[in-house]
Design a protein around this motif. Structure first.
Motif, PDB file in Angstrom:
ATOM      1  N   ILE A  76     -10.399  -9.215  -4.218  1.00 37.10           N
ATOM      2  CA  ILE A  76     -10.030  -8.050  -5.032  1.00 37.10           C
ATOM      3  C   ILE A  76      -9.225  -7.055  -4.206  1.00 37.10           C
ATOM      4  N   LEU A  77      -9.638  -6.857  -2.968  1.00 41.84           N
ATOM      5  CA  LEU A  77      -8.895  -5.945  -2.096  1.00 41.84           C
ATOM      6  C   LEU A  77      -7.491  -6.456  -1.835  1.00 41.84           C
ATOM      7  N   GLU A  78      -7.352  -7.768  -1.681  1.00 38.26           N
ATOM      8  CA  GLU A  78      -6.032  -8.341  -1.424  1.00 38.26           C
ATOM      9  C   GLU A  78      -5.083  -8.077  -2.598  1.00 38.26           C
ATOM     10  N   LYS A  79      -5.603  -8.141  -3.823  1.00 37.26           N
ATOM     11  CA  LYS A  79      -4.747  -7.884  -4.991  1.00 37.26           C
ATOM     12  C   LYS A  79      -4.258  -6.447  -5.007  1.00 37.26           C
ATOM     13  N   ILE A 121       1.413  -9.032   0.845  1.00 40.02           N
ATOM     14  CA  ILE A 121       0.722  -7.858   1.358  1.00 40.02           C
ATOM     15  C   ILE A 121       1.735  -6.912   1.978  1.00 40.02           C
ATOM     16  N   PHE A 122       1.526  -5.614   1.750  1.00 42.39           N
ATOM     17  CA  PHE A 122       2.452  -4.612   2.261  1.00 42.39           C
ATOM     18  C   PHE A 122       2.709  -4.821   3.755  1.00 42.39           C
ATOM     19  N   THR A 123       3.952  -4.635   4.120  1.00 43.68           N
ATOM     20  CA  THR A 123       4.328  -4.679   5.530  1.00 43.68           C
ATOM     21  C   THR A 123       4.633  -3.273   5.999  1.00 43.68           C
ATOM     22  N   LYS A 124       4.260  -2.988   7.255  1.00 37.88           N
ATOM     23  CA  LYS A 124       4.529  -1.656   7.784  1.00 37.88           C
ATOM     24  C   LYS A 124       6.031  -1.455   7.929  1.00 37.88           C
ATOM     25  N   PRO A 125       6.457  -0.192   7.774  1.00 44.59           N
ATOM     26  CA  PRO A 125       5.678   0.939   7.273  1.00 44.59           C
ATOM     27  C   PRO A 125       5.601   0.930   5.733  1.00 44.59           C
ATOM     28  N   VAL A 126       4.509   1.412   5.195  1.00 50.12           N
ATOM     29  CA  VAL A 126       4.313   1.514   3.751  1.00 50.12           C
ATOM     30  C   VAL A 126       4.650   2.937   3.329  1.00 50.12           C
ATOM     31  N   VAL A 127       5.509   3.079   2.315  1.00 55.15           N
ATOM     32  CA  VAL A 127       5.918   4.403   1.833  1.00 55.15           C
ATOM     33  C   VAL A 127       5.211   4.676   0.518  1.00 55.15           C
ATOM     34  N   ILE A 128       4.873   5.925   0.299  1.00 60.50           N
ATOM     35  CA  ILE A 128       4.214   6.353  -0.934  1.00 60.50           C
ATOM     36  C   ILE A 128       5.226   7.119  -1.782  1.00 60.50           C
ATOM     37  N   LEU A 129       5.354   6.742  -3.046  1.00 59.79           N
ATOM     38  CA  LEU A 129       6.304   7.367  -3.965  1.00 59.79           C
ATOM     39  C   LEU A 129       5.680   8.616  -4.581  1.00 59.79           C
ATOM     40  N   PRO A 130       6.489   9.478  -5.198  1.00 64.13           N
ATOM     41  CA  PRO A 130       5.921  10.677  -5.854  1.00 64.13           C
ATOM     42  C   PRO A 130       4.924  10.337  -6.951  1.00 64.13           C
ATOM     43  N   CYS A 131       5.015   9.160  -7.542  1.00 64.09           N
ATOM     44  CA  CYS A 131       4.068   8.750  -8.574  1.00 64.09           C
ATOM     45  C   CYS A 131       2.812   8.141  -7.989  1.00 64.09           C
ATOM     46  N   LEU A 180      10.905   9.294   2.570  1.00 67.33           N
ATOM     47  CA  LEU A 180       9.622   9.113   1.892  1.00 67.33           C
ATOM     48  C   LEU A 180       8.476   9.127   2.896  1.00 67.33           C
ATOM     49  N   GLN A 181       7.363   9.647   2.470  1.00 63.85           N
ATOM     50  CA  GLN A 181       6.206   9.771   3.365  1.00 63.85           C
ATOM     51  C   GLN A 181       5.503   8.421   3.516  1.00 63.85           C
ATOM     52  N   ARG A 182       5.109   8.112   4.727  1.00 59.14           N
ATOM     53  CA  ARG A 182       4.368   6.879   4.983  1.00 59.14           C
ATOM     54  C   ARG A 182       2.927   7.048   4.537  1.00 59.14           C
ATOM     55  N   ASN A 183       2.372   5.962   3.995  1.00 66.11           N
ATOM     56  CA  ASN A 183       0.979   5.961   3.557  1.00 66.11           C
ATOM     57  C   ASN A 183       0.140   5.348   4.679  1.00 66.11           C
ATOM     58  N   LEU A 184      -0.284   6.184   5.590  1.00 67.36           N
ATOM     59  CA  LEU A 184      -1.045   5.694   6.749  1.00 67.36           C
ATOM     60  C   LEU A 184      -2.396   5.128   6.340  1.00 67.36           C
ATOM     61  N   LEU A 185      -2.965   5.666   5.258  1.00 61.11           N
ATOM     62  CA  LEU A 185      -4.256   5.150   4.820  1.00 61.11           C
ATOM     63  C   LEU A 185      -4.136   3.691   4.395  1.00 61.11           C
ATOM     64  N   VAL A 186      -3.098   3.369   3.634  1.00 54.66           N
ATOM     65  CA  VAL A 186      -2.905   1.984   3.205  1.00 54.66           C
ATOM     66  C   VAL A 186      -2.606   1.087   4.405  1.00 54.66           C
ATOM     67  N   GLU A 187      -1.842   1.591   5.378  1.00 51.61           N
ATOM     68  CA  GLU A 187      -1.547   0.791   6.561  1.00 51.61           C
ATOM     69  C   GLU A 187      -2.819   0.488   7.347  1.00 51.61           C
ATOM     70  N   ASN A 188      -3.707   1.476   7.460  1.00 50.39           N
ATOM     71  CA  ASN A 188      -4.972   1.242   8.158  1.00 50.39           C
ATOM     72  C   ASN A 188      -5.843   0.237   7.406  1.00 50.39           C
ATOM     73  N   ILE A 189      -5.845   0.356   6.081  1.00 53.38           N
ATOM     74  CA  ILE A 189      -6.627  -0.597   5.285  1.00 53.38           C
ATOM     75  C   ILE A 189      -6.080  -2.009   5.464  1.00 53.38           C
ATOM     76  N   ILE A 190      -4.753  -2.135   5.542  1.00 51.37           N
ATOM     77  CA  ILE A 190      -4.143  -3.459   5.741  1.00 51.37           C
ATOM     78  C   ILE A 190      -4.565  -4.029   7.093  1.00 51.37           C
ATOM     79  N   ASP A 191      -4.555  -3.189   8.125  1.00 55.86           N
ATOM     80  CA  ASP A 191      -4.976  -3.669   9.457  1.00 55.86           C
ATOM     81  C   ASP A 191      -6.427  -4.140   9.432  1.00 55.86           C
TER      82      ASP A 191
END
Length: 365
Positions: A3-6, A16-26, A78-89
């Motif tokens: 479920i987490l992988e999806k 799976i997202f590759t670094k760096p991951v950017v977060i959109l305004p939405c 665009l701002q990087r989503n560090l939280l998602v990058e940490n979760i991916i690691d």
């Protein structure tokens, strides 16, 4: 973990997202490379520097279609989503430590000719994946082949670019649809405005016709009242004359019943004189034939009907010329209505009441 992988799958590259991951305004996430590909497909004419877009522009989020507006830094703003990058690691570490290397023996397709051989190369000449035995001994021994992984990467990149291009085309089509919707709204508004102006002009025309009808009705009513007053006065004169004659008749009957001859002779002579005067009606006027006729008030709307049927829309330059001549036309129309010579107006001024010098014939015997 499944479920987490999806939740960590990029909607563009489907990996799976590759670094760096950017977060959109939405609040949706994209790989920076995927975001850059979409941006370049949506803004093909923006200048690029070093293979990346360095100026502002816009594109739509592939998940929710929300419009993303970029500043002069482009995608790199665009701002990087560090939280998602940490979760991916953490996910990759957990997946590596808890799961053994996946065995693809069951999932990996086998060669149809050599059933014991896995498909591990790609025939560039025939554009199909095959096995090593087919290259060495089989039907592809004279063909050009390439590693399956390299071809996989190339075609996956092409598919990603195609998806980005399609997304950009969809954005442009959506923009065209928005413009068409705006055009429809403008047409509806312009149509309502023109119909309102048209109704105002026709209402003004109706008001002019009502005024003319009222003025012409007043003329007819004036002559009607004058003739009625004259006829009613003449009727009263005849009624008074009839009443006087009736009294004379009653007096004559009473005189005829008088037994005394002297008394009879005293009253008969003046009574005979009064009766002779009563039979003379020369002082009473008599109405000429056709006095009640009012056919001289007639109208003919043939020309006006043709003019009304010929009403049409005019060009702007014709409208200016018409506005300039409107005063002159109104003056001519007023002159025509006052003279009564044009069709649709009174044919002639009502003639004076027919009162001849001797309108009543003598009815005496």
């Amino acid at each position: 973990m499944d479920i987490l992988e999806k939740q960590l799958i990029c909607p563009i590259c489907l990996e799976i997202f590759t670094k760096p991951v950017v977060i959109l305004p939405c609040q949706h996430n994209l790989c920076r490379k995927c975001a850059n590909d979409i941006f370049q497909a949506s803004n093909p004419y923006l200048p690029t520097r070093g293979g990346s877009v360095s100026s502002g522009g816009r594109f739509r989020c592939p998940s929710c279609r929300h419009e993303v507006v970029l500043d002069r830094h482009g995608v790199y703003g665009l701002q990087r989503n560090l939280l998602v990058e940490n979760i991916i690691d953490m996910y990759k570490q957990e997946s590596t430590s808890s799961r053994p290397a996946p065995e693809r023996t069951d999932d990996q397709p086998m060669c149809e000719v050599h059933e014991d051989e896995k498909i591990n190369i790609y025939c560039v000449t025939c554009s199909i994946p095959t096995c090593s035995m087919c290259k060495v001994f089989g039907s592809h021994k004279d063909c050009e082949v390439a590693p399956l992984k390299s071809v996989y990467q190339v075609q996956k990149t092409e598919l990603t670019d195609s998806l980005a291009m399609i997304v950009g085309n969809n954005d442009r089509i959506q923009g065209i649809i928005s413009q068409l919707e705006e055009t429809c709204r403008a047409i509806e508004e312009n149509g309502r405005r023109q119909k309102s102006q048209l109704c105002e002009k026709f209402d003004h025309l109706y008001a002019i016709m009502e005024d003319r009808k009222r003025e012409m009705s007043v003329k007819v009513t004036a002559e009607q009242d004058e003739k009625l007053n004259y006829i009613r006065g003449l009727k009263r004169k005849y009624e008074d004359h009839l009443e006087n004659v009736t009294k004379l008749v009653e007096s004559g009957i009473q005189t005829m019943e008088e037994p005394e001859m002297a008394v009879f002779l005293q009253t008969s002579k003046p009574l005979l004189q009064q009766m002779g005067e009563a039979t003379n009606t020369s002082h009473l006027e008599k109405v000429e034939r056709g006095y009640e006729n009012m056919d001289h008030y007639f109208v003919d709307f043939k020309k006006e009907r043709g003019a009304l049927n010929g009403i049409k829309f005019i060009a702007d330059e014709d409208e200016e010329e018409e506005d300039g001549d409107e005063a002159e036309k109104d003056a001519q129309k007023e002159q025509a209505t006052s003279g009564g010579a044009q069709s649709g107006m009174l044919s002639s001024q009502p003639p004076p009441l027919p009162l001849p010098p001797n309108p009543v014939k003598n009815t005496s015997s």
